[in-house]
Design an enzyme around this catalytic site. Structure first.
Site, mmCIF file in Angstrom:
data_model
loop_
_atom_site.group_PDB
_atom_site.id
_atom_site.type_symbol
_atom_site.label_atom_id
_atom_site.label_comp_id
_atom_site.label_asym_id
_atom_site.label_seq_id
_atom_site.Cartn_x
_atom_site.Cartn_y
_atom_site.Cartn_z
ATOM 1 N N CYS A 26 0.603 -1.610 0.163
ATOM 2 C CA CYS A 26 0.073 0.185 0.173
ATOM 3 C C CYS A 26 1.108 1.025 -0.418
ATOM 4 O O CYS A 26 1.512 1.578 -0.541
ATOM 5 C CB CYS A 26 -0.667 -0.173 1.368
ATOM 6 S SG CYS A 26 -2.600 0.973 0.884
ATOM 7 N N HIS B 68 -3.519 -5.731 3.154
ATOM 8 C CA HIS B 68 -3.038 -5.978 3.957
ATOM 9 C C HIS B 68 -3.466 -7.099 4.649
ATOM 10 O O HIS B 68 -4.288 -7.939 4.309
ATOM 11 C CB HIS B 68 -3.598 -4.578 5.054
ATOM 12 C CG HIS B 68 -3.291 -3.197 3.896
ATOM 13 N ND1 HIS B 68 -1.779 -3.245 4.799
ATOM 14 C CD2 HIS B 68 -4.029 -2.311 3.737
ATOM 15 C CE1 HIS B 68 -1.742 -1.674 4.200
ATOM 16 N NE2 HIS B 68 -3.040 -1.004 4.193
HETATM 17 N N1 GLN Z 1 -1.811 6.984 2.197
HETATM 18 C C1 GLN Z 1 -2.300 5.872 1.026
HETATM 19 C C2 GLN Z 1 -3.541 5.676 0.654
HETATM 20 O O1 GLN Z 1 -4.890 6.360 1.030
HETATM 21 C C3 GLN Z 1 -2.385 4.659 1.529
HETATM 22 C C4 GLN Z 1 -2.838 3.974 2.714
HETATM 23 C C5 GLN Z 1 -1.834 2.744 3.101
HETATM 24 O O2 GLN Z 1 -0.848 2.312 3.206
HETATM 25 N N2 GLN Z 1 -3.045 2.033 3.361
HETATM 26 O O3 GLN Z 1 -3.815 4.911 -0.673
#
Ligand code: GLN
Length: 250
Positions: A96, A197
């Site tokens: 992510c 995740h």
């Molecule tokens: N800030 C990034 C987004 O919203 C990554 C979010 C995350 O790592 N879950 O896409």
């Protein structure tokens, strides 16, 4: 004396959300079960020691605020040794927020653009809508069995792959990279990026061993004796079943 297997954790204090540290525990424990001496190197801001020794780097998720906090260090301190290690065969798993910063740029929903380190041929622009939920992916990486990957996503970024990167797989359920082209994640050389995740690796032991095997191959090793993954794969199957039930209920 057994050989060391080193995991380099980028920004453990800031880029570590939604249980991403479970990926570190899985890599270290599986390396040990495979007969290696596990070693963790925490790569905070400022620290760049021992990056040359790292077998697998992990770059976890983070909200826009944390991405901004690590950004300068990534560009000014970590980029060069990370590129050098990857060129010599080290592997990277980026989830992510970490995935987004390894591309050409990450642009927030407010239009703030962070040029990435360009390790992978992807670009990311955040939209107004967040993608949140279970994800099931039909993986397109060689030698992984089962061929599915399961996890969950929570991101506003929409990532699009250039010709230099290929998808980690195609989404069977969920949004994946951008909610439009049916792809999830990317594979480019030894770098695996994903929106999954979960944490990802405990329920996808086949992907964990793919990363370990690929990292060891740079040292002329890489044959792994299969482990008893019955518990992990039972969790994988349960998530798959639950995700498909939820999809059916929509
Ligand atoms: N800030 C990034 C987004 O919203 C990554 C979010 C995350 O790592 N879950 O896409």
């Amino acid at each position: 004396m057994s050989q060391t297997f080193t995991v380099g954790w980028l920004y453990p204090d800031l880029m570590n959300i939604y249980g991403d540290r479970g990926n570190i525990l899985t890599l270290l424990k599986r390396a040990e079960w495979h007969g290696y001496e596990p070693r963790l190197v925490e790569l905070q801001r400022g620290a760049a020691q021992m990056m040359d020794d790292v077998d697998v780097f992990f770059f976890g998720g983070g909200q826009d605020r944390e991405q901004a906090l690590v950004y300068d260090d990534l560009i000014e301190i970590k980029q060069e040794p990370l590129e050098a290690a990857v060129a010599k065969g080290s592997v990277v798993l980026a989830v992510c927020g970490g995935y987004q910063l390894l591309g050409h740029y990450y642009q927030t929903a407010e239009g703030e653009r962070f040029p990435g380190i360009g390790l992978i041929d992807v670009r990311t622009e955040a939209g107004k809508k967040r993608f949140i939920g279970d994800v099931v992916v039909d993986a397109s990486i060689e030698g992984v069995d089962p061929s599915t990957l399961v996890g969950f996503e929570n991101h506003s970024g929409r990532t699009f792959l250039g010709v230099g990167a290929r998808p980690l797989g195609r989404v069977r359920l969920g949004a994946g990279n951008n909610g439009t082209d049916g792809t999830e994640g990317c594979v480019q050389g030894g770098v695996v990026g994903t929106y999954l995740h979960g944490s990802l690796l405990p329920k996808n032991p086949h992907l964990a061993d793919y990363l370990i095997r690929r990292a060891l191959s740079r040292r002329g090793m890489g044959e792994l004796v299969p482990l008893d993954d019955s518990t992990e794969l039972a969790a994988h199957a349960r998530i798959l079943e639950r995700a498909q039930q939820r999809a059916g209920e929509r």
